[in-house]
Design a protein around this motif. Structure first.
Motif, PDB file in Angstrom:
ATOM      1  N   GLY A   1       0.816  -1.203   0.000  1.00  0.00           N
ATOM      2  CA  GLY A   1       0.000   0.000   0.000  1.00  0.00           C
ATOM      3  C   GLY A   1       0.853   1.257   0.000  1.00  0.00           C
ATOM      4  N   ASN A   2       0.275   2.368  -0.412  1.00  0.00           N
ATOM      5  CA  ASN A   2       0.994   3.643  -0.405  1.00  0.00           C
ATOM      6  C   ASN A   2       0.001   4.778  -0.254  1.00  0.00           C
ATOM      7  OD1 ASN A   2       0.293   4.723  -3.272  1.00  0.00           O
ATOM      8  ND2 ASN A   2       1.083   2.656  -3.657  1.00  0.00           N
ATOM      9  N   SER A   3       0.476   5.867   0.281  1.00  0.00           N
ATOM     10  CA  SER A   3      -0.384   7.039   0.469  1.00  0.00           C
ATOM     11  C   SER A   3       0.483   8.283   0.596  1.00  0.00           C
ATOM     12  CB  SER A   3      -1.258   6.881   1.715  1.00  0.00           C
ATOM     13  OG  SER A   3      -2.055   8.046   1.912  1.00  0.00           O
ATOM     14  N   GLU A   4      -0.066   9.420   0.182  1.00  0.00           N
ATOM     15  CA  GLU A   4       0.590  10.717   0.340  1.00  0.00           C
ATOM     16  C   GLU A   4      -0.053  11.552   1.437  1.00  0.00           C
ATOM     17  OE1 GLU A   4       2.155  12.956  -3.108  1.00  0.00           O
ATOM     18  OE2 GLU A   4       0.936  11.593  -4.318  1.00  0.00           O
ATOM     19  N   LYS A   5      -1.038  11.003   2.148  1.00  0.00           N
ATOM     20  CA  LYS A   5      -1.769  11.785   3.146  1.00  0.00           C
ATOM     21  C   LYS A   5      -1.473  11.272   4.555  1.00  0.00           C
ATOM     22  CE  LYS A   5      -5.967  13.099   2.505  1.00  0.00           C
ATOM     23  NZ  LYS A   5      -5.797  14.569   2.472  1.00  0.00           N
ATOM     24  N   PRO A   6      -1.074  12.155   5.465  1.00  0.00           N
ATOM     25  CA  PRO A   6      -0.769  11.732   6.840  1.00  0.00           C
ATOM     26  C   PRO A   6      -1.983  11.159   7.570  1.00  0.00           C
ATOM     27  CG  PRO A   6       0.130  13.916   6.386  1.00  0.00           C
ATOM     28  CD  PRO A   6      -0.751  13.569   5.233  1.00  0.00           C
ATOM     29  N   ASP A   7      -3.194  11.684   7.316  1.00  0.00           N
ATOM     30  CA  ASP A   7      -4.361  11.169   8.014  1.00  0.00           C
ATOM     31  C   ASP A   7      -4.665   9.730   7.610  1.00  0.00           C
ATOM     32  OD1 ASP A   7      -4.980  12.542   5.515  1.00  0.00           O
ATOM     33  OD2 ASP A   7      -7.048  11.974   5.881  1.00  0.00           O
ATOM     34  N   VAL A   8      -4.427   9.391   6.339  1.00  0.00           N
ATOM     35  CA  VAL A   8      -4.657   8.019   5.881  1.00  0.00           C
ATOM     36  C   VAL A   8      -3.646   7.072   6.517  1.00  0.00           C
ATOM     37  CG1 VAL A   8      -4.671   6.504   3.859  1.00  0.00           C
ATOM     38  CG2 VAL A   8      -5.714   8.780   3.735  1.00  0.00           C
ATOM     39  N   VAL A   9      -2.379   7.471   6.532  1.00  0.00           N
ATOM     40  CA  VAL A   9      -1.345   6.621   7.125  1.00  0.00           C
ATOM     41  C   VAL A   9      -1.580   6.458   8.627  1.00  0.00           C
ATOM     42  CG1 VAL A   9       1.129   6.435   7.581  1.00  0.00           C
ATOM     43  CG2 VAL A   9       0.328   7.200   5.343  1.00  0.00           C
ATOM     44  N   ALA A  10      -1.977   7.535   9.308  1.00  0.00           N
ATOM     45  CA  ALA A  10      -2.252   7.434  10.741  1.00  0.00           C
ATOM     46  C   ALA A  10      -3.407   6.477  11.015  1.00  0.00           C
ATOM     47  CB  ALA A  10      -2.570   8.823  11.307  1.00  0.00           C
ATOM     48  N   ALA A  11      -4.439   6.523  10.175  1.00  0.00           N
ATOM     49  CA  ALA A  11      -5.566   5.607  10.335  1.00  0.00           C
ATOM     50  C   ALA A  11      -5.134   4.159  10.122  1.00  0.00           C
ATOM     51  CB  ALA A  11      -6.684   5.972   9.367  1.00  0.00           C
ATOM     52  N   LYS A  12      -4.263   3.921   9.152  1.00  0.00           N
ATOM     53  CA  LYS A  12      -3.779   2.561   8.916  1.00  0.00           C
ATOM     54  C   LYS A  12      -2.901   2.083  10.069  1.00  0.00           C
ATOM     55  CE  LYS A  12      -3.975   2.880   3.863  1.00  0.00           C
ATOM     56  NZ  LYS A  12      -5.022   1.856   3.695  1.00  0.00           N
ATOM     57  N   LEU A  13      -2.099   2.972  10.636  1.00  0.00           N
ATOM     58  CA  LEU A  13      -1.295   2.589  11.799  1.00  0.00           C
ATOM     59  C   LEU A  13      -2.175   2.211  12.977  1.00  0.00           C
ATOM     60  CD1 LEU A  13       1.550   5.276  11.688  1.00  0.00           C
ATOM     61  CD2 LEU A  13       1.740   2.861  11.107  1.00  0.00           C
ATOM     62  N   LEU A  14      -3.260   2.938  13.179  1.00  0.00           N
ATOM     63  CA  LEU A  14      -4.173   2.632  14.272  1.00  0.00           C
ATOM     64  C   LEU A  14      -4.941   1.341  14.039  1.00  0.00           C
ATOM     65  CD1 LEU A  14      -5.559   6.208  15.040  1.00  0.00           C
ATOM     66  CD2 LEU A  14      -3.968   4.873  16.414  1.00  0.00           C
ATOM     67  N   GLU A  15      -4.984   0.873  12.799  1.00  0.00           N
ATOM     68  CA  GLU A  15      -5.595  -0.419  12.515  1.00  0.00           C
ATOM     69  C   GLU A  15      -4.632  -1.577  12.741  1.00  0.00           C
ATOM     70  OE1 GLU A  15      -9.040   0.580   9.179  1.00  0.00           O
ATOM     71  OE2 GLU A  15      -7.074  -0.174   8.529  1.00  0.00           O
ATOM     72  N   GLY A  16      -3.340  -1.273  12.866  1.00  0.00           N
ATOM     73  CA  GLY A  16      -2.358  -2.321  13.113  1.00  0.00           C
ATOM     74  C   GLY A  16      -1.373  -2.528  11.990  1.00  0.00           C
ATOM     75  N   ARG A  17      -1.357  -1.632  11.016  1.00  0.00           N
ATOM     76  CA  ARG A  17      -0.410  -1.776   9.920  1.00  0.00           C
ATOM     77  C   ARG A  17       0.945  -1.163  10.269  1.00  0.00           C
ATOM     78  NH1 ARG A  17      -5.373  -1.029   7.249  1.00  0.00           N
ATOM     79  NH2 ARG A  17      -5.822  -2.612   5.643  1.00  0.00           N
ATOM     80  N   VAL A  18       1.909  -1.425   9.416  1.00  0.00           N
ATOM     81  CA  VAL A  18       3.267  -0.898   9.555  1.00  0.00           C
ATOM     82  C   VAL A  18       3.532   0.030   8.381  1.00  0.00           C
ATOM     83  CG1 VAL A  18       5.717  -1.474   9.717  1.00  0.00           C
ATOM     84  CG2 VAL A  18       4.002  -3.001  10.722  1.00  0.00           C
ATOM     85  N   ALA A  19       4.121   1.191   8.645  1.00  0.00           N
ATOM     86  CA  ALA A  19       4.438   2.168   7.602  1.00  0.00           C
ATOM     87  C   ALA A  19       5.940   2.243   7.400  1.00  0.00           C
ATOM     88  CB  ALA A  19       3.872   3.547   7.959  1.00  0.00           C
ATOM     89  N   VAL A  20       6.341   2.468   6.159  1.00  0.00           N
ATOM     90  CA  VAL A  20       7.757   2.623   5.810  1.00  0.00           C
ATOM     91  C   VAL A  20       7.914   3.991   5.156  1.00  0.00           C
ATOM     92  CG1 VAL A  20       9.699   1.734   4.489  1.00  0.00           C
ATOM     93  CG2 VAL A  20       8.055   0.144   5.507  1.00  0.00           C
ATOM     94  N   ILE A  21       8.708   4.866   5.788  1.00  0.00           N
ATOM     95  CA  ILE A  21       8.908   6.239   5.324  1.00  0.00           C
ATOM     96  C   ILE A  21      10.335   6.361   4.802  1.00  0.00           C
ATOM     97  CG2 ILE A  21       8.678   8.673   5.942  1.00  0.00           C
ATOM     98  CD1 ILE A  21       7.156   7.703   8.467  1.00  0.00           C
ATOM     99  N   VAL A  22      10.486   6.880   3.592  1.00  0.00           N
ATOM    100  CA  VAL A  22      11.793   7.009   2.950  1.00  0.00           C
ATOM    101  C   VAL A  22      12.109   8.479   2.739  1.00  0.00           C
ATOM    102  CG1 VAL A  22      13.179   6.404   0.923  1.00  0.00           C
ATOM    103  CG2 VAL A  22      11.486   4.782   1.804  1.00  0.00           C
ATOM    104  N   ASP A  23      13.298   8.884   3.143  1.00  0.00           N
ATOM    105  CA  ASP A  23      13.710  10.271   2.944  1.00  0.00           C
ATOM    106  C   ASP A  23      13.824  10.569   1.454  1.00  0.00           C
ATOM    107  OD1 ASP A  23      14.525  12.810   3.825  1.00  0.00           O
ATOM    108  OD2 ASP A  23      16.624  12.294   3.481  1.00  0.00           O
TER     109      ASP A  23
END
Length: 486
Positions: A227-249
């Motif tokens: 999965g991928n997203s450019e919106k912080p609110d979407v990523v935060a919602a996915k984290l609260l569901e139990g997903r893992v996010a990978v952020i690249v500089d």
């Protein structure tokens, strides 16, 4: 080691590059050396907060401390605006200099004292062009990793939100951050993502898309698995569901795992509009995807093999429009699809002020001329146009649907509707067997998970979503208490 020897060694280490600056600071009885990369360091703040204070207290170096910790304390007291001074050996100091830190060397010590005074050029936070909304947050990620982690931290103000940092790339040494909520994310999933990232051995990482293939569970599949997203609110919602996010500089796109196919039918705006509106929008997206994949194939199958299924009035119209076409229906449709794909690629890569003109010329002038010349029929243009419009109902699956559309078209050209049904059954069976970090790719429909259907194609109210999704592993199933809905 003498200062001039260290300077020569550093010049050789960086192969005499022109942006490596070496500045010697004379002291009392010994000399010191600052080393930094010109383009990565804020020279104004460096001069005011570090170099000038160090020069002012250089006279103290005649009674300099005997160990590194004492020297570090002296530097901290001299440079009151500096947050920290790190003591590193030569090899680690070289890497930090290449990343933008300032190295300080004093004769009599075998280590370097590192200051962080980096200059970062970044664009302002704005609404991402690929995820516009009528209502809801309009912030989007940018190319600076610290800003992106701060945008997530602003939405999840909890000590359980964990950021794990690492560097990937032998030459680029790109900062990469793994984000998850401790106690919600499954520990096995976090460890698996961590192990896959640590196993990456490549020259450089320029974008998060470079890491996505290393995180995929099933190799050589043309279906999207990360999965991928450019919106912080979407990523935060996915984290609260139990997903893992990978952020690249350097990338404004954040990867999320595990990924389910249903996620691409969802949109951030669904959660800021009414439940009925969100359900209708998801149904339309599903219909758009079906039109994209199946419409050209069904057109070819009906015209070539099953024309008796068409109403007589429509059959007469279709026959009149295609009588003078020199190509078989399958070849004609393949030609029109190829033409639209070329126009699409050209419009995306041309300057913005020319892309509109290209669209007009391609869609109106070229299409109308080809129909009048008898090379293609107007029904084929109409079918291809509807298919091309529907593909953007699910923009994150454009690549997969383009390939599927071609596969279905070839199957219909050979076997008609039977070929379409056969490919459809094989595709659904394949999707039902895919596992993505312990999550069924086709969940919550295969297998059927009743509680997760509340946020499937049809969307229920947030008040009725008591538990986190059962479609993928997580450490805490309770999202809200029963009493919170009253």
């Amino acid at each position: 080691m003498k200062t001039n020897e260290i300077a020569e060694k550093l010049q050789n280490e960086f192969h005499g590059t022109g942006d490596l600056l070496l500045r010697e600071v004379p002291g009392s009885g010994s000399s010191c050396l600052f080393c930094y990369v010109d383009s990565l360091t804020d020279k104004l703040l460096l001069e005011q907060d570090i170099i000038a204070p160090v020069c002012a207290c250089a006279r103290k170096f005649k009674d300099k401390p005997q160990d590194e910790n004492g020297m570090r304390g002296l530097l901290l007291s001299a440079t009151s605006f500096c947050q920290d001074v790190t003591v590193l050996p030569y090899r680690d100091a070289v890497r930090k200099i290449a990343e933008g830190d300032v190295a300080f060397f004093a004769e009599g010590y075998e280590c370097f004292f590192m200051f962080s005074q980096r200059k970062t050029e970044k664009r302002s936070i704005a609404e991402p062009p690929t995820a516009t909304v009528l209502k809801g947050p309009r912030e989007g990620f940018i190319e600076e990793i610290k800003t992106n982690t701060a945008l997530i931290r602003r939405r999840i103000k909890s000590p359980d939100l964990v950021f794990e940092n690492m560097n990937i790339g032998r030459y680029s040494s790109t900062p990469v951050t793994i984000a998850y909520v401790h106690g919600i994310a499954d520990a096995a999933v976090v460890e698996k993502v961590r192990a896959k990232l640590r196993a990456v051995d490549i020259d450089g990482i320029t974008d998060s898309a470079c890491l996505a293939p290393y995180l995929e569970e099933r190799k050589n599949s043309f279906f999207k698995q990360v999965g991928n997203s450019e919106k912080p609110d979407v990523v935060a919602a996915k984290l609260l569901e139990g997903r893992v996010a990978v952020i690249v500089d350097g990338s404004p796109i954040v990867l999320t795992l595990p990924f389910l196919l249903i996620e691409d039918m969802q949109d951030g705006y669904d959660y800021y509009s009414s439940d009925w509106r969100a359900a209708f929008a998801r149904i339309f997206r599903l219909l758009g995807a079906a039109l994209t994949v199946l419409l050209p194939a069904c057109y070819v199958a009906l015209q070539s093999y099953h024309f008796h299924l068409l109403p007589i009035e429509f059959l007469v119209t279709l026959t009149g429009a295609t009588t003078t076409i020199p190509f078989p229906p399958a070849v004609e449709m393949l030609f029109v699809l190829l033409l639209f794909e070329i126009l699409n690629e050209a419009s995306m890569r041309m300057p913005r002020y020319l892309s509109v003109s290209l669209s007009i010329v391609g869609a109106i002038v070229l299409g109308d001329t080809a129909v009048k010349a008898g090379l293609i029929s107007s029904p084929a243009v109409l079918v291809t146009a509807l298919s091309s419009i529907g593909i953007f109902c699910v923009p994150d699956q454009v690549g997969s649907m383009s390939i599927l559309r071609l596969v279905f078209l070839l199957a219909s050209a050979v076997l008609g509707l039977f070929g379409i049904i056969a490919v459809l059954v094989v595709t659904l069976c394949y999707l039902a067997t895919v596992q993505n970090y312990g999550a069924p790719y086709f969940a919550p429909y295969a297998p059927r998970i009743r509680s997760d259907l509340k946020d499937g194609v049809l969307k229920a109210s947030v008040r009725n979503m008591d538990s986190r999704p059962l479609s993928f592993p997580n450490g805490n199933r309770t999202r809200q208490k029963q009493g919170d809905k009253q």
